[in-house]
Design a protein around this motif. Structure first.
Motif, PDB file in Angstrom:
ATOM      1  N   TRP A 129      72.511  24.409   8.742  1.00 53.09           N
ATOM      2  CA  TRP A 129      72.055  25.397   7.764  1.00 53.09           C
ATOM      3  C   TRP A 129      72.376  24.913   6.361  1.00 53.09           C
ATOM      4  O   TRP A 129      73.537  24.657   6.044  1.00 53.09           O
ATOM      5  N   ILE A 130      71.348  24.776   5.537  1.00 51.64           N
ATOM      6  CA  ILE A 130      71.574  24.275   4.189  1.00 51.64           C
ATOM      7  C   ILE A 130      70.895  25.184   3.164  1.00 51.64           C
ATOM      8  O   ILE A 130      69.890  25.832   3.461  1.00 51.64           O
ATOM      9  N   ALA A 131      71.486  25.212   1.980  1.00 47.30           N
ATOM     10  CA  ALA A 131      70.915  25.992   0.888  1.00 47.30           C
ATOM     11  C   ALA A 131      70.771  25.089  -0.323  1.00 47.30           C
ATOM     12  O   ALA A 131      71.625  24.242  -0.572  1.00 47.30           O
ATOM     13  N   ASP A 132      69.682  25.257  -1.035  1.00 45.14           N
ATOM     14  CA  ASP A 132      69.504  24.503  -2.264  1.00 45.14           C
ATOM     15  C   ASP A 132      69.983  25.394  -3.403  1.00 45.14           C
ATOM     16  O   ASP A 132      69.224  26.158  -3.974  1.00 45.14           O
ATOM     17  N   HIS A 133      71.279  25.328  -3.672  1.00 46.56           N
ATOM     18  CA  HIS A 133      71.835  26.201  -4.701  1.00 46.56           C
ATOM     19  C   HIS A 133      72.726  25.346  -5.594  1.00 46.56           C
ATOM     20  O   HIS A 133      73.869  25.689  -5.880  1.00 46.56           O
TER      21      HIS A 133
END
Ligand SMILES: [Zn+2]
Length: 194
Positions: free
Chosen positions: A30-34
């Protein structure tokens, strides 16, 4: 697959209040571009003591220790030295700069992150380095802290308290986990799949 049909975890960043979208990647989880703000982890397997599984928040905020950042920088540096593609090289170098700018900030972030986890919706994942660290979150009444990964002394890796000060101390201990002398390689626990 049609775009928009993949599962997502969407929430407001507790720090900058902007939308965060976490998506699942087969290779990275699970990855977030933040970028430039907080990093997040999804808790897939809650920690257990004996038969009992803790109930934890789904999303944990990552707090990397200076040691962990330096470790990541070293890893990227060896990648750079092997990379021949110039544009990939400059991307990795930009990543190194971004990481290096975070050194020295872990402790300063504790008050605001402690404030966030008090709400109980988010947990905190302290990344100590060398595949070790600790999880901290607020349960029904108390703060819970539990270590994960390559940890030498399980007893110092557990905390159950209603005191905010004690929680802060636990977080500090894990931020500085590798700053003192440690027996490296005595035990090698696999890192949990977060
Ligand atoms: Zn943010």
């Amino acid at each position: 697959m049609q775009i928009g049909f993949e599962p997502k975890i969407v929430f407001l960043c507790p720090l900058c209040h902007k939308d965060v979208e976490m998506i699942y990647s087969r290779t990275e989880g699970w990855i977030a571009d933040h970028g430039g703000c907080l990093n997040f982890s999804v808790m897939r397997k809650p920690p257990t003591i004996g038969e009992n599984e803790f109930r934890t928040p789904l999303v944990f905020i990552d707090l990397e220790s200076d040691f962990a950042i330096r470790e990541a920088v070293e890893g990227l540096r060896s990648l750079v030295s092997e990379e021949e593609d110039l544009s990939k090289r400059s991307k990795i170098e930009a990543g190194i700069k971004r990481l290096e700018s975070k050194i020295g900030f872990a402790e300063k972030r504790i008050p605001e992150l402690l404030d966030v986890i008090k709400g109980g919706t988010f947990g905190l994942r302290i990344v100590s380095g060398r595949s070790a660290g600790a999880l901290v979150w607020r349960g029904v009444e108390k703060f819970v802290g539990i270590s994960y990964g390559n940890v030498q002394n399980e007893e110092e890796g557990l905390m159950l308290t209603s005191q905010e000060e004690e929680t802060k101390g636990f977080i500090l201990k894990w931020i500085h986990y590798w700053d003192g002398p440690k027996l490296v390689g005595k035990k090698a626990f696999p890192q949990p799949d977060l």
